[in-house]
Design a protein around this motif. Sequence first.
Motif, PDB file in Angstrom:
ATOM      1  N   VAL A  23      14.452 -16.175  27.851  1.00  0.00           N
ATOM      2  CA  VAL A  23      15.401 -15.392  27.060  1.00  0.00           C
ATOM      3  C   VAL A  23      15.384 -15.840  25.603  1.00  0.00           C
ATOM      4  N   PHE A  27      14.269 -13.215  22.654  1.00  0.00           N
ATOM      5  CA  PHE A  27      15.271 -12.699  21.736  1.00  0.00           C
ATOM      6  C   PHE A  27      15.536 -13.597  20.537  1.00  0.00           C
ATOM      7  N   ARG A  30      19.215 -16.546  17.382  1.00  0.00           N
ATOM      8  CA  ARG A  30      20.266 -15.857  16.634  1.00  0.00           C
ATOM      9  C   ARG A  30      20.794 -14.634  17.358  1.00  0.00           C
ATOM     10  N   LYS A  31      19.990 -14.007  18.175  1.00  0.00           N
ATOM     11  CA  LYS A  31      20.402 -12.785  18.861  1.00  0.00           C
ATOM     12  C   LYS A  31      21.211 -13.047  20.125  1.00  0.00           C
ATOM     13  N   ILE A  32      21.101 -14.214  20.702  1.00  0.00           N
ATOM     14  CA  ILE A  32      21.761 -14.496  21.978  1.00  0.00           C
ATOM     15  C   ILE A  32      23.285 -14.371  21.882  1.00  0.00           C
ATOM     16  N   GLU A  34      25.012 -12.453  19.972  1.00  0.00           N
ATOM     17  CA  GLU A  34      25.297 -11.022  19.882  1.00  0.00           C
ATOM     18  C   GLU A  34      25.133 -10.348  21.236  1.00  0.00           C
ATOM     19  N   LEU A  35      24.107 -10.728  21.982  1.00  0.00           N
ATOM     20  CA  LEU A  35      23.885 -10.161  23.310  1.00  0.00           C
ATOM     21  C   LEU A  35      25.025 -10.517  24.255  1.00  0.00           C
ATOM     22  N   MET A  36      25.474 -11.774  24.212  1.00  0.00           N
ATOM     23  CA  MET A  36      26.566 -12.205  25.089  1.00  0.00           C
ATOM     24  C   MET A  36      27.876 -11.512  24.726  1.00  0.00           C
ATOM     25  N   LYS A  37      28.112 -11.303  23.427  1.00  0.00           N
ATOM     26  CA  LYS A  37      29.321 -10.603  22.990  1.00  0.00           C
ATOM     27  C   LYS A  37      29.315  -9.172  23.510  1.00  0.00           C
ATOM     28  N   GLY A  38      28.186  -8.505  23.396  1.00  0.00           N
ATOM     29  CA  GLY A  38      28.067  -7.139  23.902  1.00  0.00           C
ATOM     30  C   GLY A  38      28.243  -7.073  25.407  1.00  0.00           C
ATOM     31  N   LEU A  39      27.686  -8.040  26.112  1.00  0.00           N
ATOM     32  CA  LEU A  39      27.829  -8.089  27.566  1.00  0.00           C
ATOM     33  C   LEU A  39      29.290  -8.299  27.949  1.00  0.00           C
TER      34      LEU A  39
END
Length: 63
Positions: A23, A27, A30-32, A34-39
Amino acid sequence: MTHSFFFLGIPGGWEWIVIILVVVLLFGGRKIPELMKGLGQGMKEFRKARNEEPTKDDIDEKK
């Protein structure tokens, strides 16, 4: 002893390390967040929608 991908069950210690490494490589660090926030937001909206009872207006709109 043969292992099949479909019969592994819950990942153990080394499997989680490999998953996290993949992962991060895909990604970037820096993107992780943001991904967790969206999830998290998606899960929150799903729970909210699941717990809401449909009103008479909602039922009438579907007909």
